[in-house]
Scaffold this motif. Structure first.
Motif, PDB file in Angstrom:
ATOM      1  N   HIS A  28       0.830  -1.203   0.000  1.00  0.00           N
ATOM      2  CA  HIS A  28       0.000   0.000   0.000  1.00  0.00           C
ATOM      3  C   HIS A  28       0.869   1.260   0.000  1.00  0.00           C
ATOM      4  CE1 HIS A  28      -2.879   2.945   1.845  1.00  0.00           C
ATOM      5  NE2 HIS A  28      -3.618   2.436   0.877  1.00  0.00           N
ATOM      6  N   ALA A  29       2.031   1.186   0.605  1.00  0.00           N
ATOM      7  CA  ALA A  29       2.943   2.331   0.657  1.00  0.00           C
ATOM      8  C   ALA A  29       3.779   2.477  -0.616  1.00  0.00           C
ATOM      9  CB  ALA A  29       3.865   2.195   1.865  1.00  0.00           C
ATOM     10  N   ASP A  30       3.742   1.500  -1.490  1.00  0.00           N
ATOM     11  CA  ASP A  30       4.547   1.495  -2.716  1.00  0.00           C
ATOM     12  C   ASP A  30       3.834   2.280  -3.816  1.00  0.00           C
ATOM     13  OD1 ASP A  30       5.954   0.938  -5.033  1.00  0.00           O
ATOM     14  OD2 ASP A  30       5.832  -1.237  -4.829  1.00  0.00           O
ATOM     15  N   PRO A  31       4.448   3.343  -4.349  1.00  0.00           N
ATOM     16  CA  PRO A  31       3.795   4.130  -5.397  1.00  0.00           C
ATOM     17  C   PRO A  31       3.590   3.356  -6.704  1.00  0.00           C
ATOM     18  CG  PRO A  31       6.053   4.865  -5.076  1.00  0.00           C
ATOM     19  CD  PRO A  31       5.769   3.867  -4.001  1.00  0.00           C
ATOM     20  N   ASP A  32       4.244   2.208  -6.856  1.00  0.00           N
ATOM     21  CA  ASP A  32       4.062   1.400  -8.057  1.00  0.00           C
ATOM     22  C   ASP A  32       3.007   0.312  -7.873  1.00  0.00           C
ATOM     23  OD1 ASP A  32       5.861   2.757  -9.713  1.00  0.00           O
ATOM     24  OD2 ASP A  32       7.550   1.728  -8.773  1.00  0.00           O
ATOM     25  N   THR A  33       2.245   0.406  -6.796  1.00  0.00           N
ATOM     26  CA  THR A  33       1.156  -0.531  -6.537  1.00  0.00           C
ATOM     27  C   THR A  33      -0.147   0.239  -6.426  1.00  0.00           C
ATOM     28  OG1 THR A  33       2.627  -2.061  -5.377  1.00  0.00           O
ATOM     29  CG2 THR A  33       0.279  -2.299  -4.957  1.00  0.00           C
ATOM     30  N   VAL A  34      -1.173  -0.266  -7.107  1.00  0.00           N
ATOM     31  CA  VAL A  34      -2.499   0.342  -7.080  1.00  0.00           C
ATOM     32  C   VAL A  34      -3.473  -0.665  -6.482  1.00  0.00           C
ATOM     33  CG1 VAL A  34      -4.379   1.298  -8.478  1.00  0.00           C
ATOM     34  CG2 VAL A  34      -1.992   1.703  -9.149  1.00  0.00           C
ATOM     35  N   PHE A  35      -4.174  -0.257  -5.430  1.00  0.00           N
ATOM     36  CA  PHE A  35      -5.232  -1.091  -4.865  1.00  0.00           C
ATOM     37  C   PHE A  35      -6.516  -0.806  -5.640  1.00  0.00           C
ATOM     38  CE2 PHE A  35      -2.151  -1.910  -1.791  1.00  0.00           C
ATOM     39  CZ  PHE A  35      -2.576  -2.922  -0.949  1.00  0.00           C
ATOM     40  N   VAL A  36      -7.202  -1.881  -6.021  1.00  0.00           N
ATOM     41  CA  VAL A  36      -8.405  -1.760  -6.841  1.00  0.00           C
ATOM     42  C   VAL A  36      -9.566  -2.426  -6.110  1.00  0.00           C
ATOM     43  CG1 VAL A  36      -9.481  -2.235  -9.076  1.00  0.00           C
ATOM     44  CG2 VAL A  36      -6.995  -1.854  -8.942  1.00  0.00           C
ATOM     45  N   ASP A  37     -10.548  -1.625  -5.762  1.00  0.00           N
ATOM     46  CA  ASP A  37     -11.751  -2.098  -5.072  1.00  0.00           C
ATOM     47  C   ASP A  37     -12.791  -2.428  -6.133  1.00  0.00           C
ATOM     48  OD1 ASP A  37     -14.147  -2.300  -3.543  1.00  0.00           O
ATOM     49  OD2 ASP A  37     -13.271  -1.011  -2.012  1.00  0.00           O
TER      50      ASP A  37
END
Length: 130
Positions: A28-37
């Motif tokens: 979650h803190a990684d700018p290269d990761t996107v959480f998708v709901d």
């Protein structure tokens, strides 16, 4: 023989990376990761969502991912890692499998949003659309 939902989940679980809620905080803190709901908008309004997550309704996912679709969302073409989640992790596991088949680097949040909340991680409110 037709596959049941348990068969589909087992197949997806064998091919899609899953991340536990506590480990997901690092992603979650990684700018290269996107959480998708992928939950229904009413679920988001009622229960909130992971801060900073993008919303992609499950019914539109394939259209939003495909750059050839008139409904394509540019944020799915950023070359990032996408962590999908729903309430319990079942819908998002199947969604992550489809997204992975479409060329995205994906993971599914094991235990879903319920597991995230139960672990005491932050939740953001989603405002109702008028």
């Amino acid at each position: 023989m037709a596959l049941g939902y348990k068969d589909l989940l087992a197949r997806a679980d064998a091919t899609v990376a899953s991340v536990e809620a506590d480990a997901a905080t690092l992603a979650h803190a990684d700018p290269d990761t996107v959480f998708v709901d992928i939950r229904d908008p009413r679920e988001l309004e009622r229960e909130g969502m992971i801060p900073g997550a993008r919303h992609a309704p499950r019914g539109m996912l394939e259209f939003w991912i495909d750059p050839e679709s008139p409904y394509h969302k540019l944020w799915f073409a950023e070359g990032k890692r996408y962590v999908f989640y729903c309430a319990s992790g079942w819908r998002s596991l199947l969604a992550a499998e489809v997204a992975q088949q479409m060329g995205l680097t994906c993971a599914s949040l094991r235990g879903g949003f319920s597991g995230w909340k139960a672990a005491g991680h932050p939740v953001a409110a989603r405002e109702a659309k008028g």
